[in-house]
Design a protein around this motif. Structure first.
Motif, short mmCIF file in Angstrom:
data_model
loop_
_atom_site.label_atom_id
_atom_site.label_comp_id
_atom_site.label_asym_id
_atom_site.label_seq_id
_atom_site.Cartn_x
_atom_site.Cartn_y
_atom_site.Cartn_z
N GLU A 1 -107.34 -49.40 37.99
CA GLU A 1 -107.38 -50.54 37.06
C GLU A 1 -107.86 -50.06 35.70
O GLU A 1 -108.72 -49.19 35.61
N LYS B 1 -96.61 -61.57 35.73
CA LYS B 1 -97.03 -60.50 36.65
C LYS B 1 -96.55 -59.15 36.14
O LYS B 1 -95.55 -59.05 35.43
N ALA C 1 -101.34 -61.65 37.34
CA ALA C 1 -101.31 -60.88 38.59
C ALA C 1 -100.78 -59.48 38.34
O ALA C 1 -99.87 -59.29 37.52
N PHE C 2 -101.37 -58.53 39.06
CA PHE C 2 -100.99 -57.12 38.93
C PHE C 2 -100.81 -56.50 40.31
O PHE C 2 -101.63 -56.72 41.20
N VAL C 3 -99.76 -55.71 40.45
CA VAL C 3 -99.70 -54.78 41.57
C VAL C 3 -99.87 -53.38 41.01
O VAL C 3 -99.12 -52.95 40.12
N PHE C 4 -100.91 -52.70 41.47
CA PHE C 4 -101.18 -51.31 41.06
C PHE C 4 -100.57 -50.37 42.08
O PHE C 4 -100.87 -50.48 43.26
N HIS D 1 -103.53 -53.36 45.33
CA HIS D 1 -103.35 -51.91 45.11
C HIS D 1 -102.51 -51.32 46.24
O HIS D 1 -102.85 -51.50 47.40
N LEU E 1 -109.55 -55.93 32.87
CA LEU E 1 -109.04 -57.11 33.57
C LEU E 1 -110.21 -58.05 33.83
O LEU E 1 -111.37 -57.62 33.90
N TYR F 1 -101.11 -61.53 31.62
CA TYR F 1 -100.68 -61.54 33.02
C TYR F 1 -101.72 -62.21 33.89
O TYR F 1 -102.91 -62.12 33.62
N GLN G 1 -107.89 -62.51 37.32
CA GLN G 1 -106.54 -61.92 37.40
C GLN G 1 -106.37 -61.32 38.78
O GLN G 1 -107.15 -60.44 39.18
N ARG G 2 -105.35 -61.77 39.50
CA ARG G 2 -105.17 -61.31 40.88
C ARG G 2 -104.57 -59.90 40.89
O ARG G 2 -103.82 -59.54 39.99
N ARG G 3 -104.89 -59.13 41.93
CA ARG G 3 -104.39 -57.76 41.98
C ARG G 3 -104.28 -57.27 43.40
O ARG G 3 -105.09 -57.64 44.26
#
Lengths: 517, 517
Positions: free
Chosen positions: A271, A198, A263-266, A294, A286, A261, A290-292
């Motif tokens: 993106e 992540k 997973a991402f937290v923006f 914001h 992405l 990755y 891929q989970r995200r």
């Protein structure tokens, strides 16, 4: 008291202190109001791209709206490219554009053009003032619209500027961030707790001091990596700050990093998107799987939202100075010999003083700089957010006006510098502490790289002159002196180091042409 | 064969020979096509305002479409101000603007902006290409739309440029002028026969050689005066041509001249409008009771229509060389001593060689030049048609590319020159016979004049720096040398004359900084 004076009073009351200007006949009533009502210092640029770039640099450093004063459609048109960069940077800018008198415009005088259409290409808020009595309200609403980090443009017909209003009432600009949604924060916390590979992807205000230290706490608590986009607007860097991986420029390298990755937290970031579209390459970097999440929309303070995320994760609040996440002081050694792009980057990292503002529009010459400067004394980095070249010199000028006590160093590609070199004169006039480092490779090297990537190499005799900045060589020492900025040429690291040391020791602007081999 | 190659073949077939370019990654397929298919010479400018200004100067001299190749929204934005001038000049220009791949643009990559909206602010014809198979048709239609003297802009997505078309068919550009309406010609003839105080107001193609000689015949037949607007696009002048009165810049003087007439025939010209709107002054400079007839709409050849008018009037067809309507050879004497604006004008008229192209962006410094040059050896005059400053250096560059055998002399205000000085480098690279005369009064003098007219004098310490180009002084000799153009500074008429004589004798570009007192 006329409409122009009402405007100036409104702007002063909103806390604006400088105005980046190139005025003409339709703005003389505003110019006269700036004379009569003390509080705003207008500053002349010899080309409007200087005004917009300086406003961007100033706004990034001050976190408050920068004001410009521009002349009709053509004046605004000249400023558009750097407004495009400012828009991508999220810089708060309030523009006042003088227009013909309302009764004159229908005659379509020679300087008339589709000003509203033009202004709309870069403004998040725009308004054509409809009467003198509405000037204060329009200005206050425009400044309020700019405050979260947007471009607001007020078109002011000259007859409204010279007319008396029926009331001298001044409206106040107002803005406060919305609170972040609790559910979003919880979703982000859940993702970072549960995903295995992540990343926390940082942008906007999270790249300032507090945001970065909170991000480091989140990384410590969750094991996430910290990323940012290829062109951050403003970022604090160096020893004591967490190291943030930057997404590479080309999509092949970018997807190689990002595919690691799931997973991402923006946080205050978009993106990632490929800078250009290439045959058989992705546009979005992405993949849908891929989970995200914001956090921080444009009307929330994403740094504050990040704090909420740290709290939701019960991240450690201790100072993390000894953590491996935080860059410890590490300055590369000064290399020697003939200058190359890599040696310029290493030399700058080796030499740059504490608390510098580095304005980086070095393009291909500066690829090595980001990693080399990871552990140097703390500094601020500004980059070319919108890809519209010609941002560096004006933006460094604006940053120096915002922070007169800090050394501003502009690591600058030569081809891009040629777009807006006139801003050097404003550096000389205002005696600003800006040192411009021209990376003189005498080519639009990025296009050569792209031609080669497309299979068009060797580049033939018709195409080559379109990428070649030699024949004749540009003499940057003379250009700089022509605008009143002391300058010198360096061929070696040793000459660069000596010139840089003098530039840092003497007040006022300097330019060093670094001839690359 | 790909879409870019189809484009280049179409453009070559339409007779286009040069392309004023600043290309980026989205245009590399077009650049490669220019390499593969001989016929078009691309020419690099270091800033897009150079491309648009050069296209304008080239088109005015060649009477055929000039082509530009520009990079995305920011590249086009930098060119807008000089496209505005070109639009006012009626210059035929065909722009190709590379855009992101169609499937990439929805991701809003960093360089993306409202390109269509931007292009629309200056284009009479615009189209975003929808498929490779339509590129040849789009280009041919765009060039056809440009031919009568308009700006046509084709946005070409890069994926369409790199794709193979299903057919290699090339479409042809076509345009022919419409015939003038007989009734309008008769109305114009009637007005000129019957009115007592009458003027023939010339514009567009009527200011070329044939049009001017026909106008003189009409004046001889009817006793009308010959007028033109303050900023003609291109005008043949000097001994052997009729003297054409120019409408003065300020509305007070303009209406003083124009109120002397009760009837006007406009040929290829707009009715005069005040350059700016002033309190208690008119916008339109004619009154409703002044009678007028217009001949030559944008799709007719106004010079041919003028010939029809002369025939309708049974105007004498004899050569008019001995008529008092025609300027006889009369060259003012060379003055002496310290340079002033007036002495620069008189010196240029005294020194300029036969067949020169004079590109006049001298603004307040050049007010005296028009009358002083009335009887010199024949020459061509180009002026600042749209009021967007920064036209002179690029436009002189384009004129020199169009007419390599003619001496091009750019009488140039310093403040305006600073907008687009980068085009000096293209003059050096292409070894063009352009001599730039910088009228260095170190101020935006027109704004000082306007401040004074508005009652804002003396100009105070806050406003003055917005009009002052000193502090520090611009060193034009160094700026010019920095771009590879030999240069010298002159303080006196004698120094100017010596430098000018050398510049005329030596091939290639020169710059003379004329320091005015």
């Amino acid at each position: 008291m006329n409409g122009a004076e009402i405007l100036v009073q409104t702007v002063i009351q909103a806390g604006i202190e400088v105005c980046f200007a190139n005025a003409g006949t339709t703005e003389i009533f505003v110019v006269n109001a700036l004379e009569k009502i003390p509080g705003i210092r207008p500053m002349l640029f010899l080309f409007e791209g200087g005004c917009s770039g300086a406003a961007d640099g100033y706004a990034r450093m001050k976190d408050k709206p920068a004001m410009t004063l521009l002349h009709l459609g053509p004046g605004f048109a000249n400023a558009v490219a750097n407004f495009h960069n400012a828009r991508r940077a999220g810089s708060p800018i309030f523009n006042v554009i003088g227009d013909h008198a309302t009764w004159h415009r229908p005659s379509d005088p020679l300087l008339n053009m589709d000003l509203e259409g033009l202004v709309g290409t870069v403004s998040s808020w725009q308004r054509t003032n409809q009467s003198t009595d509405r000037i204060s309200l329009d200005a206050a609403e425009g400044i309020s619209a700019a405050l979260p980090g947007r471009i607001a443009s007020l078109i002011l017909p000259s007859d409204h500027a010279w007319t008396q209003p029926s009331s001298a009432e001044i409206c106040a600009a107002r803005f406060s961030f919305e609170p972040a949604e609790k559910e979003t924060i919880e979703n982000a916390a859940h993702l970072l707790r549960t995903a295995s590979r992540k990343a926390l992807f940082l942008g906007g205000r999270t790249l300032r001091k507090e945001g970065l230290l909170v991000a480091a706490r989140i990384a410590a608590a969750t094991g996430c990596d910290l990323l940012t986009d290829v062109f951050p607007a403003r970022m604090e860097r160096g020893a004591g700050y967490p190291f943030i991986k930057k997404v590479p420029y080309f999509p092949e390298s970018a997807t190689a990093l990002l595919s690691g990755y799931d997973a991402f937290v923006f946080a205050g970031a978009r993106e990632p998107v490929s800078f250009f579209g290439y045959q058989d390459m992705p546009s979005l970097l992405l993949t849908p799987d891929q989970r995200r999440v914001h956090i921080g929309n444009g009307l929330q303070d994403e740094a504050e939202a990040l704090g909420g995320l740290a709290d939701a994760l019960a991240a450690p609040s201790d100072p993390l100075l000894d953590s491996p996440l935080i860059a410890s002081y590490r300055r590369p050694p000064l290399p020697g010999g003939a200058l190359t792009a890599e040696k310029v980057c290493q030399s700058l990292a080796a030499l740059q003083p504490e608390n510098a503002v580095i304005v980086d529009e070095s393009l291909t010459s500066g690829f090595a700089y980001y990693d080399l400067a990871a552990g140097v004394a703390p500094f601020t980095l500004l980059t070319l957010t919108g890809g519209a070249i010609g941002q560096g010199i004006p933006s460094a000028t604006g940053a120096a006006i915002a922070c007169p006590e800090r050394p501003v160093i502009n690591l600058q590609a030569d081809g891009s510098a040629l777009y807006t070199l006139q801003a050097l004169w404003t550096q000389a006039r205002e005696n600003l502490n800006v040192t411009t480092l021209i990376c003189s490779n005498r080519s639009y090297n990025i296009i050569r790289v792209e031609m080669s990537r497309a299979g068009f190499s060797p580049i033939g005799p018709v195409a080559a002159p379109l990428m070649d900045l030699g024949h004749p060589d540009i003499d940057w020492v003379k250009l700089s002196q022509g605008f009143g900025v002391p300058s010198i040429r360096a061929y070696t690291v040793e000459e660069f180091a000596a010139a840089f040391s003098r530039a840092m020791a003497e007040p006022g602007p300097h330019l060093i042409e670094l001839v690359l081999t």
